[in-house]
Design an enzyme around this catalytic site. Structure first.
Site, PDB file in Angstrom:
ATOM      1  N   GLU A  52      22.981  -9.349 -16.215  1.00  0.00           N
ATOM      2  CA  GLU A  52      24.180  -9.788 -15.488  1.00  0.00           C
ATOM      3  C   GLU A  52      24.722 -11.121 -15.987  1.00  0.00           C
ATOM      4  OE1 GLU A  52      21.513  -8.568 -14.017  1.00  0.00           O
ATOM      5  OE2 GLU A  52      22.096  -6.989 -12.606  1.00  0.00           O
ATOM      6  N   PHE A 114      16.074  -5.092   1.196  1.00  0.00           N
ATOM      7  CA  PHE A 114      15.807  -4.924  -0.231  1.00  0.00           C
ATOM      8  C   PHE A 114      17.019  -5.385  -1.037  1.00  0.00           C
ATOM      9  CE2 PHE A 114      15.942  -2.217  -4.087  1.00  0.00           C
ATOM     10  CZ  PHE A 114      14.864  -2.806  -4.735  1.00  0.00           C
ATOM     11  N   GLN A 115      16.764  -6.196  -2.034  1.00  0.00           N
ATOM     12  CA  GLN A 115      17.809  -6.781  -2.883  1.00  0.00           C
ATOM     13  C   GLN A 115      18.874  -7.512  -2.073  1.00  0.00           C
ATOM     14  OE1 GLN A 115      19.078  -3.806  -5.836  1.00  0.00           O
ATOM     15  NE2 GLN A 115      17.404  -4.511  -7.148  1.00  0.00           N
ATOM     16  N   LYS A 164      27.725  -2.853   1.224  1.00  0.00           N
ATOM     17  CA  LYS A 164      27.841  -1.450   0.834  1.00  0.00           C
ATOM     18  C   LYS A 164      28.600  -0.632   1.876  1.00  0.00           C
ATOM     19  CE  LYS A 164      25.079   2.105  -1.418  1.00  0.00           C
ATOM     20  NZ  LYS A 164      23.711   2.555  -1.774  1.00  0.00           N
ATOM     21  N   MET A 482      18.880 -29.809 -31.571  1.00  0.00           N
ATOM     22  CA  MET A 482      19.401 -30.982 -30.874  1.00  0.00           C
ATOM     23  C   MET A 482      18.292 -31.671 -30.088  1.00  0.00           C
ATOM     24  SD  MET A 482      22.176 -32.657 -30.811  1.00  0.00           S
ATOM     25  CE  MET A 482      23.795 -31.908 -30.883  1.00  0.00           C
TER      26      MET A 482
END
Lengths: 584, 187
Positions: A52, A114-115, A164, A482
């Protein structure tokens, strides 16, 4: 026009109405209804990324190379938390994004489902604005508002969190309202009195300099055009931040090159010694100013910015002008013309003489080698061999990024995509995917370091799946260059964890994905190898083995002023003192 | 003072009233912020203060326009003039913020705070508490044989003073609302 439809259908309809052609995303449980709708239409193309974070960076690349907002779609919980780095990156660099996230159904919010994650809570400080949609009836209004907010005023990322059940439920779709119907209307016109005062200052300035930034590019092509006209007409020198490269052409004769920590000597000296500084769409970042109490001590300063909070935040300015760059420059130019196009040409000629003197320092000079590829040389060759092509450059973060900014030249805006404010390693590869998706026929090159590149290397899968012929030009020094440079300069050469151990064989890695791998270690072979990369019709990983201990110069050590730059062959011992060491 | 040879006062007529920002003096300002009463708006305002390291001395919030769904947040904050200007500019760019007013700069204001003060004790202390409450025009809103609860409205200073006096007399609990403020006059 109002129509009944499910929330998921509204999402697709709103995207269509907003002119979106591409969405970067990754499915999951909480966005399945939206993915179902995406499946059943052909107007909007969904690019399946492999993480993502990459979806958001790809959307950033798309946005920055097109001037349109980028769109990403992620699921709840880990999908949303993975998007956080990209959101923060876009906020720091003012990139317009709309990120849609799924959420557990409204009746499960707060149950540690969940999630489930408090996505609006987590992303509140890293978005320009965000909403949790509680009701399908609110969804179309909020989706359209998200586009309006992301693209109005100072652009930025906006997140819409959609539970949802809101996606499943039916509501009334309302079409895209006119921009003027939203309450959020940041002013775009600058104060005329202030603009007139600035013109008066410009007319008598003996040592003016334009200091421009990403705001010029965000303002749109008209702003770049007006800037060019203003610079040419006044004859004043111009420098730009990392973010603003391309707004004024690098081939223009008023161009001083980039300024700042790794900017050009002549640009920083001009900033330090000028008597009138006109900051256009930049924000006096610490990478630009160096020590603020010694920043351009003898100048009168003007600041054109659409965000009032940028003005007087770091540096006090005398002419604060809140407005959109294109609008303000148009007024500025009109007033200056109307008052007789006056400039102190004599003083300006002297000013240019001094600048020419600084240019003779040749601050980008480096010791080339016949046996080892110097990173600067690699970029010089890349520049020479791609000059005139329809070329877009993205970068990762580190030494290679600064060298790219120094050695690659941009004559147009929207051609240079780099993570400026946040400095996100792993930005460049997914950004190049987004750019290539927006410009299928163009040559898109990600100038990378091997360490940064590995942070989002999974996107090889995306590039292959969609046939995006992105070129990964990796300057491989087997170091976190760097970090190593700073350890050399201020941590007694104790190179703590700044090695790239156990690197993959990049050629085999490319082949494992079905892409082309090229390795080059001999300067004599470099041109042919670069041409092979350019001419290959598909993604390429170019493993360019370069000098391992090259340092990036010029450099303003942290805690120092613009006129205390280190040049390439300077002694670096004690360059950063205790006070500067605490700075990043 | 003016080491940068800056032209003074040139910023005063900008649309955003950006004042010169040389001073290191810490000032206290009362800000009135009108916001859309949407979910998370208070978190946005508070997050701005914590995220950027600004101070909140007191904060009150309530919906003031039920039909328009507008809330008014009154914030008392402290900082140098530059920090105060930053706070106002940062508040102003929060999307659901309609208006930011710096009541301290914009002229005379009325500022009031309400406190409930529970004082437990008996004998002389109890009598003295009641006598002082009368002087401060505090109202008794609850009472038992061994305690009073006073309601007191006034400036934060007045409430501080009253609470200080009640401490030796058996101050048991103190609840304060924080400041609500309006500019004086018609506008």
């Amino acid at each position: 026009m109002a129509r009944q439809m499910s929330g998921a259908k509204m999402v697709v309809q709103a995207l269509r109405d907003q002119g979106v052609d591409t969405v970067f995303g990754y499915p999951g449980g909480a966005v399945l209804p939206i993915y179902d709708e995406i499946f059943q239409q052909n107007d909007i193309r969904h690019i399946l990324v492999r993480h993502e974070q990459a979806a958001v960076h790809a959307a950033e690349g798309y946005a920055r190379s097109t001037g349109k907002p980028g769109v990403a779609l992620v699921t709840s919980g880990p999908g949303a938390t993975n998007a956080v780095t990209g959101l923060t990156d876009a906020l720091m660099d003012s990139i317009p994004l709309i990120v849609l996230s799924g959420q557990v159904p409204t009746f499960m919010i707060g149950t540690d489902g969940f999630q489930e994650a408090d996505t609006v809570g987590i992303t509140r400080p890293c978005t320009k604005h965000n909403w949790l949609v509680q009701d399908t009836e609110d969804l179309p209004r909020l989706l359209h508002a998200a586009f309006h907010v992301a693209t109005s005023g100072r652009p930025g990322p906006v997140l819409v969190d959609i539970p949802k059940d809101v996606q499943f439920a039916t509501g009334t779709y309302t079409p895209k309202p006119k921009a003027s119907e939203f309450r959020y209307q940041p002013p775009v016109k600058g104060d005329m009195e202030e603009i007139t005062e600035l013109v008066a200052a410009l007319e008598t300035a003996k040592k003016p300099v334009f200091y421009t930034g990403g705001g010029v590019i965000n303002s749109g092509p008209a702003a770049s055009q007006l800037l060019r006209e203003l610079v040419e007409a006044t004859g004043a020198p111009i420098t730009s931040t990392l973010m603003g490269l391309g707004a004024y052409p690098a081939s223009g004769d008023k161009w001083l090159g980039m300024l700042g920590m790794h900017g050009l000597y002549e640009a920083n000296m001009a900033m330090h010694d000028c008597d009138l500084m006109i900051c256009v769409g930049a924000r006096f970042d610490d990478r630009i100013t160096g020590r603020t109490d010694a920043f351009s001590p003898h100048s009168v300063k003007a600041h054109i910015d659409i965000d009032p909070s940028s003005i007087n935040k770091i540096i006090h300015v005398d002419f604060p002008i809140v407005g959109d760059v294109a609008h303000v420059l148009e007024d500025l130019l009109r007033v200056w013309k109307a008052r007789g196009r006056k400039m102190d040409r004599e003083a300006l000629a002297k000013w240019w003489q001094r600048i020419e003197g600084w240019k003779t320092k040749n601050c980008l000079a480096y010791r080339n080698s016949e046996t080892i590829i110097k990173p600067q040389y690699a970029l010089e060759r890349l520049e020479a061999l791609t000059k005139g092509m329809d070329r877009y450059i993205t970068t990762e973060v580190g030494q290679h990024q600064m060298w790219a900014a120094q050695f690659l030249h941009f004559d147009d805006p929207n051609r240079w995509m780099t993570s400026g404010g946040l400095g996100t390693m792993g930005y460049g590869f997914p950004a190049s995917v987004g750019v290539q998706q927006a410009h299928p026929g163009a040559l898109v090159i990600n100038v990378a370091g091997e360490a940064s590149w590995l942070m989002n290397m999974q996107e090889m899968g995306t590039a292959m799946q969609y046939g995006l012929p992105v070129k990964q030009f990796i300057l491989n020094n087997e170091r976190l260059g760097m970090v190593r440079q700073w350890q050399q300069l201020l941590h007694g050469e104790r190179y703590s964890s700044s090695w790239s151990e156990s690197l993959p064989d990049f050629v085999k890695l490319a082949e494992a994905f079905g892409a082309k791998g090229i390795q080059c270690s001999d300067p004599a072979d470099l041109d042919d190898a670069i041409m092979e990369m350019i001419n290959y019709d598909g993604p390429v990983i170019f493993d360019c083995l370069v000098e391992k201990h090259e340092n990036c110069f010029p450099m303003i050590p942290s805690g120092k002023a613009h006129n205390e730059m280190l040049l390439g062959d300077a002694s670096t011992e004690g360059a950063i003192q205790a006070g500067g060491a605490v700075l990043v | 003072m003016n080491a940068l040879k800056l032209k003074k006062g040139s910023t005063s007529h900008s649309a955003y009233n950006l004042r010169p920002t040389f001073s290191d003096t810490i000032e206290q300002h009362t800000l009135a912020v009108v916001v859309d009463n949407e979910a998370g708006v208070l978190a946005r305002v508070i997050g701005l203060f914590s995220g950027r390291g600004y101070n909140i001395e007191s904060l009150t919030v309530a919906e003031v326009d039920h039909t328009g769904k507008r809330s008014r947040i009154t914030i008392v904050t402290r900082g140098t003039p530059q920090v105060i200007e930053q706070i106002k500019a940062q508040l102003g760019r929060i999307v659901p913020v309609h208006q930011v007013n710096d009541l301290t700069v914009e002229g005379p204001t009325v500022e009031r705070e309400l406190a409930l003060i529970k004082v437990a004790g008996d004998g002389d202390k109890r009598v003295e508490a009641l006598r002082l409450a009368d002087i401060f025009r505090a109202k008794v809103v609850d009472s038992t044989l061994s305690s009073f609860t006073f309601e007191l409205t006034g400036t934060p200073d007045k409430i501080d003073a009253f609470a200080e006096l009640m401490r030796p007399l058996g101050l048991a609990e103190l609840a304060r609302t924080g400041v609500a403020a309006l500019s004086r006059g018609e506008g």
